[in-house]
Design a protein around this motif. Sequence first.
Motif, short mmCIF file in Angstrom:
data_model
loop_
_atom_site.label_atom_id
_atom_site.label_comp_id
_atom_site.label_asym_id
_atom_site.label_seq_id
_atom_site.Cartn_x
_atom_site.Cartn_y
_atom_site.Cartn_z
N CYS A 136 23.94 56.97 12.10
CA CYS A 136 24.76 55.83 12.56
C CYS A 136 25.94 55.62 11.61
O CYS A 136 26.02 56.21 10.54
CB CYS A 136 23.90 54.57 12.63
N GLY A 137 26.84 54.74 12.02
CA GLY A 137 27.98 54.44 11.17
C GLY A 137 27.58 53.68 9.92
O GLY A 137 28.19 53.82 8.86
N ALA A 138 26.55 52.85 10.05
CA ALA A 138 26.03 52.08 8.90
C ALA A 138 24.66 51.56 9.29
O ALA A 138 24.31 51.51 10.48
CB ALA A 138 26.96 50.92 8.55
N TYR A 139 23.87 51.18 8.30
CA TYR A 139 22.60 50.52 8.58
C TYR A 139 22.34 49.46 7.53
O TYR A 139 22.83 49.53 6.40
CB TYR A 139 21.43 51.51 8.64
N PHE A 140 21.59 48.45 7.93
CA PHE A 140 21.15 47.38 7.05
C PHE A 140 19.65 47.19 7.27
O PHE A 140 19.22 46.84 8.36
CB PHE A 140 21.89 46.07 7.38
N ARG A 141 18.87 47.47 6.23
CA ARG A 141 17.42 47.24 6.32
C ARG A 141 17.14 45.82 5.86
O ARG A 141 17.56 45.42 4.77
CB ARG A 141 16.66 48.26 5.47
N CYS A 142 16.44 45.07 6.69
CA CYS A 142 16.30 43.63 6.48
C CYS A 142 14.84 43.17 6.57
O CYS A 142 14.00 43.85 7.16
CB CYS A 142 17.09 42.85 7.54
N VAL A 143 14.60 42.00 6.01
CA VAL A 143 13.36 41.26 6.22
C VAL A 143 13.75 39.89 6.78
O VAL A 143 14.59 39.20 6.20
CB VAL A 143 12.55 41.10 4.92
N ALA A 144 13.18 39.53 7.91
CA ALA A 144 13.52 38.25 8.54
C ALA A 144 13.13 37.09 7.63
O ALA A 144 11.99 37.01 7.18
CB ALA A 144 12.83 38.13 9.89
N GLN A 145 14.07 36.21 7.38
CA GLN A 145 13.81 35.03 6.56
C GLN A 145 13.59 33.79 7.41
O GLN A 145 12.69 33.00 7.15
CB GLN A 145 15.02 34.78 5.62
N ASP A 146 14.43 33.61 8.40
CA ASP A 146 14.35 32.44 9.28
C ASP A 146 14.57 32.88 10.72
O ASP A 146 15.38 33.76 10.99
CB ASP A 146 15.41 31.39 8.90
N VAL A 147 13.86 32.25 11.63
CA VAL A 147 14.03 32.50 13.06
C VAL A 147 14.22 31.15 13.74
O VAL A 147 13.37 30.26 13.61
CB VAL A 147 12.81 33.24 13.65
N HIS A 148 15.34 30.99 14.43
CA HIS A 148 15.68 29.70 15.03
C HIS A 148 15.88 29.86 16.53
O HIS A 148 16.60 30.77 16.98
CB HIS A 148 16.98 29.15 14.42
N GLY A 149 15.29 29.00 17.31
CA GLY A 149 15.57 28.96 18.73
C GLY A 149 16.93 28.32 18.97
O GLY A 149 17.29 27.33 18.34
N ALA A 150 17.71 28.91 19.89
CA ALA A 150 19.03 28.38 20.23
C ALA A 150 19.29 28.65 21.71
O ALA A 150 19.73 29.74 22.08
CB ALA A 150 20.11 29.01 19.36
N GLY A 151 18.97 27.67 22.56
CA GLY A 151 19.17 27.85 23.99
C GLY A 151 18.31 28.98 24.51
O GLY A 151 17.10 29.04 24.26
#
Length: 205
Positions: A136-151
Amino acid sequence: MIITSHRGAGFSAVDSMEFRRALGHFATGVTVVTYAPEDADEFRGTTVNSFTSVSLEPPLVLVSLGRATRAAAALRPGSAYAVNVLHHGQRDLALWFASRPRSSSGETAPRIPRSSPEGTRVEWEVRAGVPHLAECGAYFRCVAQDVHGAGDHVLVVGLVEEFQAYGHAPLLFYRGAFEHLRRPAAPQPDTEIAREILGDFPELW
Protein backbone atom coordinates in the motif's frame (compact mmCIF):
# COMPACT_ATOMS: atom_id res chain seq x y z
CA MET A 1 -24.98 21.37 -11.19
CA ILE A 2 -25.59 23.07 -7.85
CA ILE A 3 -26.64 20.92 -4.90
CA THR A 4 -28.42 22.74 -2.11
CA SER A 5 -30.48 22.02 0.99
CA HIS A 6 -33.76 23.71 1.81
CA ARG A 7 -32.79 26.89 3.63
CA GLY A 8 -34.30 27.35 7.04
CA ALA A 9 -36.03 23.96 6.99
CA GLY A 10 -33.72 22.36 9.57
CA PHE A 11 -31.85 19.08 9.49
CA SER A 12 -35.00 16.96 9.29
CA ALA A 13 -35.60 18.22 5.74
CA VAL A 14 -32.10 17.33 4.51
CA ASP A 15 -32.19 14.71 1.78
CA SER A 16 -29.56 12.11 2.73
CA MET A 17 -28.59 11.32 -0.86
CA GLU A 18 -28.21 14.98 -1.79
CA PHE A 19 -26.21 15.50 1.41
CA ARG A 20 -23.93 12.63 0.43
CA ARG A 21 -23.45 14.07 -3.05
CA ALA A 22 -22.53 17.45 -1.56
CA LEU A 23 -20.02 15.80 0.80
CA GLY A 24 -18.49 14.16 -2.27
CA HIS A 25 -17.10 17.56 -3.31
CA PHE A 26 -14.54 17.13 -0.54
CA ALA A 27 -11.83 15.04 -2.20
CA THR A 28 -10.28 12.36 0.00
CA GLY A 29 -7.82 9.53 -0.10
CA VAL A 30 -9.00 5.93 0.10
CA THR A 31 -8.14 3.46 2.87
CA VAL A 32 -8.93 -0.12 3.80
CA VAL A 33 -9.31 -0.82 7.52
CA THR A 34 -8.11 -4.38 8.20
CA TYR A 35 -8.42 -6.50 11.33
CA ALA A 36 -8.59 -10.08 12.61
CA PRO A 37 -11.98 -10.70 14.27
CA GLU A 38 -11.96 -12.65 17.50
CA ASP A 39 -14.86 -14.88 16.44
CA ALA A 40 -13.55 -16.00 13.04
CA ASP A 41 -10.40 -17.56 11.62
CA GLU A 42 -9.94 -15.04 8.83
CA PHE A 43 -8.77 -11.53 8.07
CA ARG A 44 -11.28 -8.86 7.16
CA GLY A 45 -11.25 -5.37 5.75
CA THR A 46 -13.59 -2.61 4.71
CA THR A 47 -13.02 0.37 2.41
CA VAL A 48 -13.18 3.73 4.18
CA ASN A 49 -12.57 7.27 2.95
CA SER A 50 -13.63 8.94 6.21
CA PHE A 51 -10.17 8.84 7.81
CA THR A 52 -8.43 11.72 9.53
CA SER A 53 -5.63 12.62 11.87
CA VAL A 54 -6.64 13.67 15.37
CA SER A 55 -3.47 14.38 17.34
CA LEU A 56 0.31 14.38 16.94
CA GLU A 57 1.09 13.94 20.64
CA PRO A 58 -0.04 11.28 21.27
CA PRO A 59 -0.39 10.03 17.68
CA LEU A 60 -4.14 9.50 17.15
CA VAL A 61 -6.20 8.86 14.03
CA LEU A 62 -9.93 8.42 13.46
CA VAL A 63 -12.02 6.31 11.10
CA SER A 64 -15.78 6.49 10.66
CA LEU A 65 -17.56 3.16 10.12
CA GLY A 66 -21.19 2.52 9.27
CA ARG A 67 -23.01 0.97 12.23
CA ALA A 68 -24.21 -1.93 10.08
CA THR A 69 -20.71 -3.03 9.05
CA ARG A 70 -18.93 -5.98 10.57
CA ALA A 71 -15.92 -3.75 11.21
CA ALA A 72 -17.99 -1.48 13.47
CA ALA A 73 -19.17 -4.50 15.43
CA ALA A 74 -15.65 -5.91 15.75
CA LEU A 75 -13.61 -2.86 16.76
CA ARG A 76 -13.86 -2.05 20.46
CA PRO A 77 -11.48 -0.25 22.85
CA GLY A 78 -8.30 -2.32 22.87
CA SER A 79 -8.88 -3.84 19.42
CA ALA A 80 -5.88 -3.88 17.08
CA TYR A 81 -6.34 -2.90 13.43
CA ALA A 82 -4.54 -1.27 10.53
CA VAL A 83 -5.44 1.62 8.26
CA ASN A 84 -4.00 0.90 4.81
CA VAL A 85 -3.74 3.95 2.52
CA LEU A 86 -4.22 2.86 -1.09
CA HIS A 87 -2.08 4.14 -3.94
CA HIS A 88 -3.36 5.03 -7.42
CA GLY A 89 -2.83 1.51 -8.73
CA GLN A 90 -5.04 -0.16 -6.10
CA ARG A 91 -8.51 0.81 -7.29
CA ASP A 92 -9.47 -2.88 -7.58
CA LEU A 93 -8.68 -3.41 -3.89
CA ALA A 94 -10.87 -0.45 -2.96
CA LEU A 95 -13.76 -1.94 -4.94
CA TRP A 96 -13.16 -5.46 -3.57
CA PHE A 97 -13.36 -4.39 0.07
CA ALA A 98 -16.25 -1.98 -0.59
CA SER A 99 -18.39 -4.61 -2.32
CA ARG A 100 -21.70 -5.87 -0.99
CA PRO A 101 -21.79 -9.45 0.38
CA ARG A 102 -21.44 -12.10 -2.29
CA SER A 103 -21.32 -15.17 -0.07
CA SER A 104 -20.67 -14.96 3.65
CA SER A 105 -19.33 -11.38 3.55
CA GLY A 106 -18.13 -8.82 1.07
CA GLU A 107 -15.69 -7.55 3.66
CA THR A 108 -13.84 -10.84 3.92
CA ALA A 109 -10.84 -12.03 1.97
CA PRO A 110 -9.02 -15.30 2.67
CA ARG A 111 -5.73 -15.51 4.50
CA ILE A 112 -4.19 -17.41 1.61
CA PRO A 113 -3.80 -15.03 -1.37
CA ARG A 114 -5.92 -16.02 -4.34
CA SER A 115 -7.50 -14.44 -7.38
CA SER A 116 -11.14 -13.48 -6.94
CA PRO A 117 -13.68 -14.12 -9.72
CA GLU A 118 -13.18 -10.46 -10.66
CA GLY A 119 -9.43 -10.99 -10.92
CA THR A 120 -8.55 -9.01 -7.77
CA ARG A 121 -5.60 -10.45 -5.89
CA VAL A 122 -5.41 -9.80 -2.14
CA GLU A 123 -1.96 -10.11 -0.59
CA TRP A 124 -1.73 -10.04 3.21
CA GLU A 125 1.16 -9.20 5.51
CA VAL A 126 1.02 -9.64 9.28
CA ARG A 127 2.81 -7.28 11.66
CA ALA A 128 2.53 -7.77 15.42
CA GLY A 129 -0.45 -10.01 14.82
CA VAL A 130 -2.33 -7.38 12.80
CA PRO A 131 -3.21 -8.03 9.13
CA HIS A 132 -2.09 -5.43 6.60
CA LEU A 133 -2.51 -5.17 2.85
CA ALA A 134 0.79 -5.60 1.03
CA GLU A 135 2.33 -2.82 -1.04
CA CYS A 136 0.00 0.00 0.00
CA GLY A 137 0.97 3.65 -0.16
CA ALA A 138 1.14 3.81 3.63
CA TYR A 139 -0.11 1.97 6.69
CA PHE A 140 -0.88 2.84 10.29
CA ARG A 141 -1.07 0.05 12.86
CA CYS A 142 -3.41 1.12 15.64
CA VAL A 143 -5.06 0.12 18.89
CA ALA A 144 -8.58 1.49 19.38
CA GLN A 145 -8.69 3.90 22.32
CA ASP A 146 -12.22 5.26 22.12
CA VAL A 147 -15.32 4.25 20.18
CA HIS A 148 -18.14 6.77 19.90
CA GLY A 149 -21.58 6.40 18.38
CA ALA A 150 -22.46 9.23 15.99
CA GLY A 151 -25.78 8.93 14.16
CA ASP A 152 -25.67 6.00 11.75
CA HIS A 153 -21.87 5.67 12.12
CA VAL A 154 -19.30 4.71 14.74
CA LEU A 155 -16.16 6.80 15.25
CA VAL A 156 -13.07 4.78 16.17
CA VAL A 157 -10.14 6.76 17.60
CA GLY A 158 -6.93 4.77 17.44
CA LEU A 159 -3.49 5.16 18.98
CA VAL A 160 -0.88 4.67 16.25
CA GLU A 161 1.79 2.19 17.32
CA GLU A 162 3.59 1.88 13.98
CA PHE A 163 3.43 3.49 10.57
CA GLN A 164 5.24 3.57 7.27
CA ALA A 165 4.72 5.65 4.12
CA TYR A 166 6.28 4.88 0.75
CA GLY A 167 5.61 8.03 -1.27
CA HIS A 168 3.37 6.47 -3.93
CA ALA A 169 0.84 8.69 -5.68
CA PRO A 170 -2.51 8.25 -3.88
CA LEU A 171 -5.83 6.87 -4.96
CA LEU A 172 -8.43 9.62 -4.56
CA PHE A 173 -12.21 9.64 -4.23
CA TYR A 174 -14.15 12.66 -5.54
CA ARG A 175 -17.84 13.07 -6.33
CA GLY A 176 -18.49 9.34 -6.27
CA ALA A 177 -15.58 8.31 -8.49
CA PHE A 178 -11.99 7.20 -8.09
CA GLU A 179 -9.39 9.67 -9.31
CA HIS A 180 -5.62 10.13 -9.26
CA LEU A 181 -3.31 13.12 -9.16
CA ARG A 182 -2.29 14.26 -12.62
CA ARG A 183 0.89 15.84 -11.24
CA PRO A 184 1.86 14.40 -7.85
CA ALA A 185 3.84 16.83 -5.71
CA ALA A 186 7.54 16.17 -5.40
CA PRO A 187 8.65 14.93 -1.96
CA GLN A 188 9.61 17.79 0.32
CA PRO A 189 13.00 17.49 2.05
CA ASP A 190 12.97 17.30 5.83
CA THR A 191 14.74 20.60 6.42
CA GLU A 192 14.45 23.27 9.08
CA ILE A 193 12.69 25.53 6.56
CA ALA A 194 10.16 22.82 5.71
CA ARG A 195 9.44 22.29 9.40
CA GLU A 196 8.91 26.03 9.86
CA ILE A 197 6.45 26.08 6.95
CA LEU A 198 4.49 23.18 8.45
CA GLY A 199 4.51 25.01 11.78
CA ASP A 200 2.75 27.95 10.11
CA PHE A 201 -0.19 25.69 9.22
CA PRO A 202 -0.84 23.60 12.35
CA GLU A 203 -4.18 22.27 11.08
CA LEU A 204 -2.81 21.10 7.71
CA TRP A 205 -1.17 17.68 7.78
